[in-house]
Write an enzyme that holds these catalytic residues in place. Structure first.
Site, PDB file in Angstrom:
ATOM      1  N   GLU A 170      -5.995  -5.126  10.139  1.00 44.89           N
ATOM      2  CA  GLU A 170      -4.992  -4.091  10.382  1.00 44.89           C
ATOM      3  C   GLU A 170      -5.327  -3.363  11.681  1.00 44.89           C
ATOM      4  OE1 GLU A 170      -2.821  -2.742   6.642  1.00 44.89           O
ATOM      5  OE2 GLU A 170      -4.617  -1.541   6.768  1.00 44.89           O
ATOM      6  N   GLY A 220       1.880   1.958  10.927  1.00 44.68           N
ATOM      7  CA  GLY A 220       2.835   3.065  10.883  1.00 44.68           C
ATOM      8  C   GLY A 220       3.492   3.396  12.209  1.00 44.68           C
ATOM      9  N   SER A 260       2.786  -2.388  10.493  1.00 43.25           N
ATOM     10  CA  SER A 260       4.214  -2.472  10.825  1.00 43.25           C
ATOM     11  C   SER A 260       4.815  -3.849  10.558  1.00 43.25           C
ATOM     12  CB  SER A 260       4.453  -2.036  12.276  1.00 43.25           C
ATOM     13  OG  SER A 260       4.073  -0.679  12.431  1.00 43.25           O
ATOM     14  N   ASN A 304       0.877  -1.175   0.000  1.00 40.15           N
ATOM     15  CA  ASN A 304       0.000   0.000   0.000  1.00 40.15           C
ATOM     16  C   ASN A 304       0.911   1.220   0.000  1.00 40.15           C
ATOM     17  OD1 ASN A 304      -1.795   2.051   0.440  1.00 40.15           O
ATOM     18  ND2 ASN A 304      -2.338   1.446   2.535  1.00 40.15           N
ATOM     19  N   TRP A 305       1.037   1.828  -1.172  1.00 37.85           N
ATOM     20  CA  TRP A 305       1.992   2.945  -1.299  1.00 37.85           C
ATOM     21  C   TRP A 305       1.468   4.234  -0.672  1.00 37.85           C
ATOM     22  CZ3 TRP A 305       4.876   3.056  -6.691  1.00 37.85           C
ATOM     23  CH2 TRP A 305       5.694   1.920  -6.784  1.00 37.85           C
ATOM     24  N   LYS A 306       0.194   4.250  -0.325  1.00 34.72           N
ATOM     25  CA  LYS A 306      -0.430   5.470   0.236  1.00 34.72           C
ATOM     26  C   LYS A 306      -0.130   6.667  -0.672  1.00 34.72           C
ATOM     27  CE  LYS A 306      -0.045   3.385   4.729  1.00 34.72           C
ATOM     28  NZ  LYS A 306      -0.147   3.539   6.160  1.00 34.72           N
ATOM     29  N   GLU A 360      -7.222   4.612   7.513  1.00 35.24           N
ATOM     30  CA  GLU A 360      -6.964   6.039   7.242  1.00 35.24           C
ATOM     31  C   GLU A 360      -8.144   6.660   6.515  1.00 35.24           C
ATOM     32  OE1 GLU A 360      -3.069   5.548   5.467  1.00 35.24           O
ATOM     33  OE2 GLU A 360      -2.259   5.030   7.436  1.00 35.24           O
ATOM     34  N   HIS A 400      -9.850   1.144   4.400  1.00 33.76           N
ATOM     35  CA  HIS A 400      -8.593   1.326   5.156  1.00 33.76           C
ATOM     36  C   HIS A 400      -8.854   2.268   6.321  1.00 33.76           C
ATOM     37  CE1 HIS A 400      -4.513   2.520   6.166  1.00 33.76           C
ATOM     38  NE2 HIS A 400      -4.109   1.422   5.546  1.00 33.76           N
TER      39      HIS A 400
HETATM   40  C1  PEP Z   1      -1.143   0.171   6.049  1.00 35.53           C
HETATM   41  O1  PEP Z   1      -1.386   1.349   6.247  1.00 35.53           O
HETATM   42  O2  PEP Z   1      -1.889  -0.507   5.340  1.00 35.53           O
HETATM   43  C2  PEP Z   1       0.047  -0.410   6.696  1.00 35.53           C
HETATM   44  C3  PEP Z   1       0.045  -1.674   6.930  1.00 35.53           C
HETATM   45  O3  PEP Z   1       1.053   0.458   7.009  1.00 35.53           O
HETATM   46  P1  PEP Z   1       2.446   0.090   7.760  1.00 35.53           P
HETATM   47  O4  PEP Z   1       2.974  -1.174   7.166  1.00 35.53           O
HETATM   48  O5  PEP Z   1       3.336   1.267   7.490  1.00 35.53           O
HETATM   49  O6  PEP Z   1       2.117  -0.062   9.206  1.00 35.53           O
END
Ligand code: PEP
Length: 261
Positions: free
Chosen positions: A171, A177, A216, A9-11, A97, A95
């Site tokens: 998640e 993050g 993470s 997931n490049w966001k 976010e 997601h």
């Molecule tokens: C995400 O936002 O989908 C995610 C898993 O981020 P991270 O790996 O940076 O925690």
């Protein structure tokens, strides 16, 4: 035995030049990895570039959201049919976010899932509790409501979701993050719980649906997480932005037996 899936997931990261470099590095490193599935979910603006660079390779691509509407006067929205024009295989939906920034409800996320499966796109439906919800002892209650939103889809939509092999990403919001992933036991417990919920609707699908972990996930903890019985891969944020980290996670996903050494 479920085939593992690793999704980056490049966001809101990337540029045409950076994407080209990263994608080319990944293509070189992943070219002989054939025991798992891989995908990159990029910003909408780079889906055309992804299509150009990834067509015919072992890396699929997708979007990070999808409109709840079919078409029309919805400024800035991107519909499922538009994503289909770029041959998107996947769309991340719900997601955390997005749930936080747009106050997206379970019901709206379920509508987005419906749009995706109607267009033949595989939803990666995200669920997960916040830190406060976990500390208050209601993590399972929150995740249950999120999962039930899709278990309660009508028959036709649920069958379509099965046909496109819908994916669920667990998640925990407190792990995203933060550098602090869920422990393997914490993640396994929730993944198993999610599978049991799906089984209430459809036992056959529950056995084959891929439930991937996000939050993470790094090369350092991937062995511990991906060897748990109900963890079928990863949704990766930060570690998807460097070829070394992402390809290491993909390598382990192809062969978790190397974790035993
Ligand atoms: C995400 O936002 O989908 C995610 C898993 O981020 P991270 O790996 O940076 O925690």
């Amino acid at each position: 035995m479920r085939r593992k899936l690793v999704v980056g997931n490049w966001k809101m990261n990337g540029s045409i030049a950076k994407n080209k470099a990263l994608i080319n590095q990944l293509l070189a490193r992943l070219q002989n990895f054939d025991a798992a599935d891989f995908a990159l979910c990029l910003p909408y603006t780079y889906l055309f570039q992804a299509q150009q660079l990834l067509t015919g390779t072992n890396i699929a691509w997708g979007s990070q959201n999808i409109s709840q509407f079919e078409s029309g006067a919805y400024t800035s929205s991107i519909s499922a049919e538009m994503l289909k024009d770029f041959n998107c295989k996947y769309a991340i939906i719900g997601h955390s976010e997005r749930r936080t920034i747009s106050h997206e409800s379970n019901e709206k996320a379920a509508v987005r899932v419906t749009r995706a499966v109607n267009a033949g796109i595989t939803p990666i439906y995200c669920v997960g509790e916040t830190k406060l919800e976990r500390e208050s002892g209601i993590a399972k209650k929150i995740v249950e409501a999120q999962v039930l939103a899709i278990c309660n889809l009508d028959h036709t939509t649920f069958e379509r979701a099965k046909n496109v092999n819908m994916v669920i990403a667990y998640e925990p919001v407190w792990a995203i993050g933060t550098g602090r992933a869920a422990t393997p036991d914490e993640a396994q417990e929730m993944h198993h719980f999610i599978r049991v919920l799906i089984a209430l609707r459809d036992e056959e699908f529950a056995n084959r649906i891929r439930i991937i972990y996000g939050g993470s996930l790094t090369p350092n903890n991937v062995c511990n997480l991906l060897t748990m019985p109900d963890i079928d891969g990863g949704l990766i944020g930060r570690s998807a932005l460097t070829a070394d980290d992402f390809s290491k996670i993909c390598e382990i996903a192809c062969d978790t037996t190397q974790c035993l050494i």
